[in-house]
Design a protein around this motif. Structure first.
Motif, PDB file in Angstrom:
ATOM      1  N   PHE A  70       0.823  -1.213   0.000  1.00  0.00           N
ATOM      2  CA  PHE A  70       0.000   0.000   0.000  1.00  0.00           C
ATOM      3  C   PHE A  70       0.859   1.267   0.000  1.00  0.00           C
ATOM      4  O   PHE A  70       2.056   1.222   0.283  1.00  0.00           O
ATOM      5  CB  PHE A  70      -0.932  -0.001   1.221  1.00  0.00           C
ATOM      6  N   ALA A  71       0.166   2.370  -0.308  1.00  0.00           N
ATOM      7  CA  ALA A  71       0.754   3.727  -0.292  1.00  0.00           C
ATOM      8  C   ALA A  71       2.043   3.765  -1.123  1.00  0.00           C
ATOM      9  O   ALA A  71       2.076   3.203  -2.214  1.00  0.00           O
ATOM     10  CB  ALA A  71       0.958   4.195   1.139  1.00  0.00           C
ATOM     11  N   PRO A  73       3.885   3.401   7.945  1.00  0.00           N
ATOM     12  CA  PRO A  73       3.035   3.699   9.102  1.00  0.00           C
ATOM     13  C   PRO A  73       1.706   4.330   8.654  1.00  0.00           C
ATOM     14  O   PRO A  73       1.683   5.184   7.773  1.00  0.00           O
ATOM     15  CB  PRO A  73       3.873   4.701   9.901  1.00  0.00           C
ATOM     16  N   ILE A  74       0.642   3.874   9.287  1.00  0.00           N
ATOM     17  CA  ILE A  74      -0.712   4.345   8.945  1.00  0.00           C
ATOM     18  C   ILE A  74      -0.827   5.838   9.235  1.00  0.00           C
ATOM     19  O   ILE A  74      -0.377   6.315  10.275  1.00  0.00           O
ATOM     20  CB  ILE A  74      -1.726   3.525   9.783  1.00  0.00           C
ATOM     21  N   THR A  75      -1.411   6.587   8.293  1.00  0.00           N
ATOM     22  CA  THR A  75      -1.588   8.026   8.553  1.00  0.00           C
ATOM     23  C   THR A  75      -3.029   8.370   8.864  1.00  0.00           C
ATOM     24  O   THR A  75      -3.364   9.517   9.096  1.00  0.00           O
ATOM     25  CB  THR A  75      -1.058   8.884   7.391  1.00  0.00           C
ATOM     26  N   GLY A  76      -3.888   7.371   8.881  1.00  0.00           N
ATOM     27  CA  GLY A  76      -5.244   7.532   9.382  1.00  0.00           C
ATOM     28  C   GLY A  76      -6.185   8.327   8.508  1.00  0.00           C
ATOM     29  O   GLY A  76      -5.835   8.777   7.427  1.00  0.00           O
ATOM     30  N   GLY A  77      -7.415   8.476   9.019  1.00  0.00           N
ATOM     31  CA  GLY A  77      -8.466   9.114   8.236  1.00  0.00           C
ATOM     32  C   GLY A  77      -8.534  10.615   8.444  1.00  0.00           C
ATOM     33  O   GLY A  77      -7.711  11.179   9.100  1.00  0.00           O
TER      34      GLY A  77
END
Lengths: 189, 87
Positions: B6-7, B83-87
């Motif tokens: 992803f990303a 790393p997740i950067t969220g909504g």
């Protein structure tokens, strides 16, 4: 009805909120509060230097791991419902290309009283910022684009709820112990 | 074994998904995350550059985030992402 929804095209926050509220009219005697948060894509860059204001955003791109994101959002709703007295709760999240001005996220919950509704809404919103597998890429009007790093402030806010939870559990343990002691005292006397 | 990216991992690799077949797995005994990462890094420089900084590589096995080395099996869905950067 699913408690979490991912939208790959524009959705109207007001209409979603209206449908959510209408579909939970089952207990008009009890439900007295609706709290909601709506996040909107804005033109300002997250890590903008003030002097570079000319380069504003055109859109945000949200990459997503859909199956895991749904699971994560549903977990967040479930947790909120165990922590506060809620009649219903929902999270709607946009994925893919989001032009500036459009809704990114809608968090809403129904409760008997405002405090539970406000706190649960804030909890779910703070969790949505850090937990679901979503990655934001800013697309500027100039054509420049960049993936964002995790926001330290969001991470701190989410961690603070964890501490609150531990404090709450500690308080509950203390109360239980006091109750047990009182019961024992009564038993002895 | 299904591998997802992803990303910017997906951007750099030019792919979001790949299947590693059972032959690869039995030959190389890819029964742990560390072995899978080593197998991928042996392919080329792009994979190596992605996995170079361990703190920037997050992993989920069957949609659950895992930390450190973890046993994996041919039916698993493995996702690698920053790393997740969220909504």
């Amino acid at each position: 009805m699913r408690t979490a929804v991912l939208h790959d095209s524009a959705f109207c926050a007001y209409e979603t909120l209206r449908l959510f509220t209408n579909s939970h009219k089952h207990d008009p005697y009890n439900t007295g509060a609706l709290a909601s948060f709506c996040g909107i894509a804005r033109a300002q860059k997250q890590q903008e230097q003030q002097e570079a204001k000319s380069d504003i955003l055109q859109s945000l791109h949200l990459d997503c791991y859909p199956a895991m994101a749904l699971q994560s959002l549903e977990d967040i709703v479930r947790e909120a419902r165990t922590r506060w007295r809620l009649d219903a709760a929902t999270i709607h999240h946009r994925i893919g290309e989001v032009p500036v001005g459009e809704t990114i996220v809608l968090v809403a919950c129904l409760s008997a009283r405002r405090n539970d509704a406000f706190d649960a809404c804030r909890y779910m919103t703070d969790m949505v910022k850090v937990r679901p597998p979503l990655w934001k890429r800013e697309q500027a009007v100039s054509g420049a684009c960049a993936w964002l790093d995790a926001n330290a402030d969001d991470t701190r806010r989410a961690a603070a709820w964890q501490e609150t939870r531990q404090e709450m559990q500690e308080e509950m343990r203390q109360e239980e112990m006091q109750e047990e002691m009182q019961q024992e005292t009564r038993h002895i006397s | 074994m299904k591998i997802l990216y992803f990303a910017w991992f997906a951007e750099k690799l030019g792919t979001r998904e790949e299947d590693i077949d059972a032959c690869d797995i039995s030959d190389k005994r890819l029964d742990s995350l560390d072995k899978l990462v080593a197998f991928l890094c042996a392919r080329n420089e792009v994979y190596r550059s992605i996995f170079a900084q361990k703190s920037l590589v997050k992993c989920a096995v069957n949609k659950r985030v895992v930390e450190g080395d973890t046993p994996i099996s041919p039916d698993d869905e493995i996702a690698f992402f920053p790393p997740i950067t969220g909504g």
